[in-house]
Structure formats: C-alpha cells, structure tokens
Design a protein around this motif. Structure first.
Motif, short mmCIF file in Angstrom:
data_model
loop_
_atom_site.label_atom_id
_atom_site.label_comp_id
_atom_site.label_asym_id
_atom_site.label_seq_id
_atom_site.Cartn_x
_atom_site.Cartn_y
_atom_site.Cartn_z
N ASN A 32 0.83 -1.21 0.00
CA ASN A 32 0.00 0.00 0.00
C ASN A 32 0.86 1.26 0.00
O ASN A 32 1.82 1.36 0.77
CB ASN A 32 -0.89 0.01 1.25
CG ASN A 32 -1.88 1.15 1.25
OD1 ASN A 32 -2.49 1.44 0.24
ND2 ASN A 32 -2.03 1.81 2.38
N LYS A 145 0.22 -0.83 11.40
CA LYS A 145 0.61 0.51 11.83
C LYS A 145 1.31 0.43 13.17
O LYS A 145 2.14 1.28 13.49
CB LYS A 145 -0.62 1.40 11.94
CG LYS A 145 -1.28 1.63 10.59
CD LYS A 145 -1.79 3.04 10.45
CE LYS A 145 -2.18 3.35 9.02
NZ LYS A 145 -2.69 2.20 8.25
N GLY A 167 -4.34 -1.70 12.10
CA GLY A 167 -4.24 -1.13 10.75
C GLY A 167 -3.62 -2.03 9.72
O GLY A 167 -2.76 -1.61 8.96
N ARG A 197 -11.29 -0.01 6.37
CA ARG A 197 -10.46 -0.54 5.31
C ARG A 197 -9.23 -1.23 5.86
O ARG A 197 -8.20 -1.30 5.19
CB ARG A 197 -10.04 0.60 4.37
CG ARG A 197 -10.83 0.64 3.08
CD ARG A 197 -10.35 -0.43 2.13
NE ARG A 197 -11.39 -0.97 1.29
CZ ARG A 197 -11.26 -2.11 0.59
NH1 ARG A 197 -10.14 -2.78 0.65
NH2 ARG A 197 -12.24 -2.56 -0.13
N SER A 198 -9.34 -1.72 7.11
CA SER A 198 -8.20 -2.42 7.69
C SER A 198 -8.68 -3.27 8.86
O SER A 198 -9.85 -3.23 9.24
CB SER A 198 -7.15 -1.42 8.14
OG SER A 198 -7.59 -0.72 9.28
C1 LIG Z 1 -3.03 2.92 2.41
O1 LIG Z 1 -2.46 4.12 1.94
C2 LIG Z 1 -3.36 5.21 1.93
C3 LIG Z 1 -2.69 6.38 1.25
O2 LIG Z 1 -1.62 6.84 2.01
C4 LIG Z 1 -3.79 5.52 3.35
O3 LIG Z 1 -4.70 6.59 3.36
C5 LIG Z 1 -4.44 4.29 3.96
O4 LIG Z 1 -4.74 4.50 5.31
C6 LIG Z 1 -3.51 3.09 3.83
N1 LIG Z 1 -4.25 1.91 4.25
C7 LIG Z 1 -3.88 1.17 5.28
C8 LIG Z 1 -4.77 0.02 5.61
O5 LIG Z 1 -2.86 1.38 5.92
#
Ligand SMILES: *[C@@H]1O[C@H](CO)[C@@H](O)[C@H](O)[C@H]1NC(C)=O
Ligand SMILES: *[C@@H]1O[C@H](CO)[C@@H](O)[C@H](O)[C@H]1NC(C)=O
Ligand SMILES: *[C@@H]1O[C@H](CO)[C@@H](O)[C@H](O)[C@H]1NC(C)=O
Length: 273
Positions: A32, A145, A167, A197-198
């Motif tokens: 990502n 993260k 994350g 999304r995570s």
């Molecule tokens: C993936 O990258 C995008 C762009 O920087 C960010 O906004 C998003 O949080 C990231 N997704 C994850 C799951 O870390």
C-alpha cells in the motif's frame, strides 16, 4: 445461427486464429502507498492479416474490476484511453506498452496503488467477430501501523500475554510461540476487528508460571496470508517476578510456595502485603 457457422467457416478458410490473450501480467502482491507503480499488462495477438492491414476493425480493450459490470478502463485504437470508475484519476494514461497502434494502450499503469484496489482484474479484448479474456488477482497489502507484545501479571503465579496489531490489510492471522524451540502456544484467544479498510487483531493467553523456564522468550507472529507477509515480535518473561521490564498488571499477594520469596522481594522494594 447459420450466419455464425458461415462466419466461423470463413475464418477457418482464412486460417485465422482470431484474437488471443497470450499473457496477463498482474503483480500478485503490492505494498500500500509504496510510491511505486503497478503495471497490469494484457498481452494479446491479432490475426496476422489484421495486423498487416492496420485494420483493427471493432477492436476494444476493456479492463474490469471484481464483479462490477462496468469497465474501469477502455481503449479503442485511434481514440484516447479512458480511466473509469474506481480507477478514475489513478492511471498514467500516457503509458505505452508498445509502439503498435493495435496494442499500445492495452495496459493499466496504476500510479500508486492503495488497498481499495485489491481484487480481481479482468482484461477483455474484442473485435467484431471474436473476443478473449483473462482474469488475475492483485493484493495491495498494508503492513501493521503498530505491533505491541506485552506481558502483565493478573496474579503472582501466572502471566497474561497480549499481542496487538493495528491497521493491517487484508485479513491477518496471529499466533504465539515459545522460544527457543518455537513451540506453538495452544488455546490462544484471537480476536479480529474489521475496521473500514483495515483490521486490528489481538491475541491473548493466560499461562501459569509453573512450566516456564527462567527467563522465557515468547514470540508473537503476525501474518497476512494473502500477501505472504509476516513479522515477529518477542518479549522476555521472568516467571515469578513482579517487576517485569514493562509490567502494568494488578499485583496481589498469594499464599503460595513462592510467598516467602515474594515477601522478601516486596520488602526489598519497600512494599508490604
Ligand atoms: C493505504 O495508503 C493510503 C494512502 O496513504 C492511506 O490513506 C491508507 O490508510 C492506507 N491503508 C492502510 C490500511 O494502511
Ligand atoms: C490480559 O490482558 C489484556 C490487556 O491488558 C486484557 O484485555 C485481558 O482482559 C487480560 N486477560 C486476562 C485473563 O487477565
Ligand atoms: C510500558 O508500556 C507502555 C505502553 O505499552 C508505555 O507507555 C510505558 O512507558 C512503558 N513503561 C515502561 C516502564 O517502560
């Protein structure tokens, strides 16, 4: 029906093989927001006479994402390629896969793929009388993260191992091991929390000190199976001791065979039961 048969026989007479995708090259795993692009290439061949005559009558290249019925990309030779839907604004539309007018804009050049672009990509190439398609999956993964592995002592003769990652994408797995022989710790409670999304994931295990060596090294392994990604974090645990390097447990005194040792430790620390 009759006309289809006729067309087919005509094609056979010409010795044509029709349009055919030779290879669909899609990177299977991408990180990502890594700042690097992903190239998804749909390598097809046309009938030799079509190439020679520069007549790509009815040739259309379309890319689809997951099960959506509308394309995310479309190119008709002689026209500008179009980014659509989820890929709108995310492609370098100037990228050329070849110098040939029938194939130059066949590929998707995704500038900086992020997790929402994880999925199945289908390339569909068609002419008036023929078509071919191929599908492949690309996983855009996000490493954790944060990853924390801590011990706490709910009681003097046991330890609570807690490993927590935040994350992560796509869905992760977690396991605990006891080193040095990397024995898997049984009956670990693992909870996965799906966010927008995570994923967050936490593994906990309460263990008695009795069967542990001094010191014991525990390892927590976080994996993302779809991305063949894994990372490990270790903690050192000293059975029987209160003041673990980072101990936030709620300590209580027990009438246990350790009690006298514990009491002297407590006295040494200026505390009492
Ligand atoms: C993936 O990258 C995008 C762009 O920087 C960010 O906004 C998003 O949080 C990231 N997704 C994850 C799951 O870390
Ligand atoms: C273990 O520790 C975690 C985090 O500190 C806590 O949420 C959990 O309830 C504890 N489990 C037990 C059995 O003490
Ligand atoms: C223990 O860990 C917590 C967070 O996990 C941290 O805030 C704290 O400073 C640590 N304490 C010590 C003594 O290292």
């Amino acid at each position: 029906m009759v006309s289809e048969v006729l067309l087919f026989s005509y094609a056979l007479l010409l010795g044509a093989v029709g349009i055919q995708i030779k290879d669909l090259r899609v990177p299977s795993v991408v990180r990502n927001n890594s700042g690097s692009a992903a190239l998804l290439d749909c390598d097809y061949t046309l009938k030799p006479e079509e190439l020679a005559a520069h007549s790509y009558a009815g040739l259309v290249v379309k890319w689809y994402f997951n099960s959506s019925p509308s394309p995310v990309y479309q190119w008709i030779p002689g026209q500008k390629p179009q980014d659509l839907g989820i890929l709108k604004g995310k492609l370098d539309l100037k990228h050329r896969s070849s110098d040939h007018g029938a194939t130059m804009y066949r590929a998707l050049y995704i500038r900086n793929p992020t997790t929402e672009l994880s999925g199945e990509y289908k390339c569909l190439v068609s002419t008036f009388d023929d078509e071919d398609f191929m599908t492949k999956k690309m996983v855009v993964f996000a490493p954790e993260k944060s990853l924390e592995f801590t011990t706490s002592k709910p009681a003097i003769d046991s330890v609570n191992l807690t490993c927590r990652a935040r994350g992560v994408y796509p869905e992760p797995k977690m396991a605990l091991f006891k080193d040095p022989d990397r024995m898997i710790v049984d009956d670990v409670q693992v909870e996965t929390l799906s966010r927008q999304r995570s994923y967050d994931i936490v593994a906990t295990k309460l263990m008695p000190d009795d069967d542990l060596d001094t010191p014991t090294v525990f390892a927590c392994e976080l994996r993302i199976p779809e991305a063949s990604y894994e990372v490990t974090k270790s903690v050192v645990y000293y059975p029987g001791m209160f003041n673990q390097p980072n101990d936030s447990g709620d300590l209580r005194c027990h009438s246990h065979f350790w009690a006298s040792l514990v009491t002297s430790l407590l006295i040494a620390y200026g505390c009492c039961c």
